[in-house]
Enzyme design. Structure first.
Site, PDB file in Angstrom:
ATOM      1  N   ASP A 181       4.851   0.444   2.696  1.00  0.00           N
ATOM      2  CA  ASP A 181       5.202   0.659   1.298  1.00  0.00           C
ATOM      3  C   ASP A 181       3.940   0.491   0.462  1.00  0.00           C
ATOM      4  OD1 ASP A 181       4.733  -2.073   0.962  1.00  0.00           O
ATOM      5  OD2 ASP A 181       6.806  -2.597   0.639  1.00  0.00           O
ATOM      6  N   ASP A 225      16.529 -11.161  -2.866  1.00  0.00           N
ATOM      7  CA  ASP A 225      17.521 -10.244  -3.426  1.00  0.00           C
ATOM      8  C   ASP A 225      17.993  -9.210  -2.414  1.00  0.00           C
ATOM      9  OD1 ASP A 225      15.259  -8.713  -3.184  1.00  0.00           O
ATOM     10  OD2 ASP A 225      15.135  -8.131  -5.295  1.00  0.00           O
ATOM     11  N   HIS A 274      15.964  -7.215  -0.482  1.00  0.00           N
ATOM     12  CA  HIS A 274      15.114  -6.042  -0.263  1.00  0.00           C
ATOM     13  C   HIS A 274      14.288  -6.205   1.003  1.00  0.00           C
ATOM     14  CE1 HIS A 274      11.698  -8.339  -2.127  1.00  0.00           C
ATOM     15  NE2 HIS A 274      10.984  -7.568  -1.324  1.00  0.00           N
TER      16      HIS A 274
END
Length: 238
Positions: free
Chosen positions: A67, A129, A131
């Site tokens: 990413d 969260d 991710h």
């Protein structure tokens, strides 16, 4: 799925390093994507020591960025900068063996990767969260190998993301990431989870309904997933 519960962070780091180094020692080209962030810091201390000590043994290892958050006016984005600091630089990884993912040409990077045999190993972390990589809640595409999305201030995690930037006033317009369709093709997927702050996230990854609201839920569908968690992170598991 295989679950390994480490005694503590040091034990987790040694376990993850053993997995990564074992994969690197195949007598052929090896393609891997390794996470940035705080979780793998101890792992990379062990890995870089081995890379420096015998660089010829790892000359066929190629590293793909999974990413990226582009940074204004900088050649390297947030993820690549961190990997150079903690792994590529200290480990003496040759430039020719580093394959960045960019907003402009992420599809061609994916094609080049598949042309060279695909990913043998991916080491990822887990966000509180839910991710993983750049697959963030409400922005995730489960059907894409690589994709980009606009960084919007309407996302609930937006303010937290800004705190990761070296200059929060220079906000990138887009994020690029490998998606679940790419991870499904990785031969070995390794998830490392450390600390009590991640206990709810790990339990959620294993127990919640699969949804882009909590992207990590898709990870448990991988046929060769290894979860390495320390006792604090695993404290909510039954």
């Amino acid at each position: 799925m295989k679950m390994v519960i480490a005694r503590d962070y040091a034990d987790l780091s040694r376990t993850a390093a053993d997995i990564v180094l074992g994969e690197m020692l195949h007598d052929r080209r090896v393609n891997m994507a390794l996470t940035a962030g705080a979780s793998p810091a101890g792992t990379y201390e062990i890995v870089t020591e081995r890379l420096r000590g015998n660089p010829g043994a790892f000359s066929d290892v190629h590293f793909y960025t999974f990413d990226e958050v582009p940074l204004a006016g900088r050649e390297r984005g947030l993820t690549l900068s961190a990997l150079y600091e903690h792994l590529y630089g200290p480990g003496g990884v040759p430039e020719a063996n580093i394959h960045p993912l960019t907003v402009a040409d992420h599809a061609s990077v994916a094609r080049e990767l598949h042309g060279n045999g695909g990913l043998d190993l991916m080491l990822i972390g887990l966000g509180a969260d839910g991710h993983f990589c750049g697959n963030m809640p409400y922005a995730t595409r489960f059907d894409q190998e690589t994709y980009t999305y606009e960084l919007k201030d309407s996302y609930p995690w937006y303010e937290d993301a800004l705190r990761l930037l070296p200059d929060p006033t220079e906000v990138p317009s887009h994020v690029v990431t490998m998606g679940a369709a790419m991870l499904a093709k990785v031969r070995r997927l390794v998830l490392i989870v450390s600390g009590a702050a991640k206990a709810d996230a790990l339990a959620g990854m294993l127990e919640r309904e699969i949804s882009t609201d909590f992207p990590a839920t898709i990870l448990r569908t991988h046929p060769n997933l290894v979860v390495v968690a320390d006792r604090e992170a695993a404290s909510r598991l039954g």
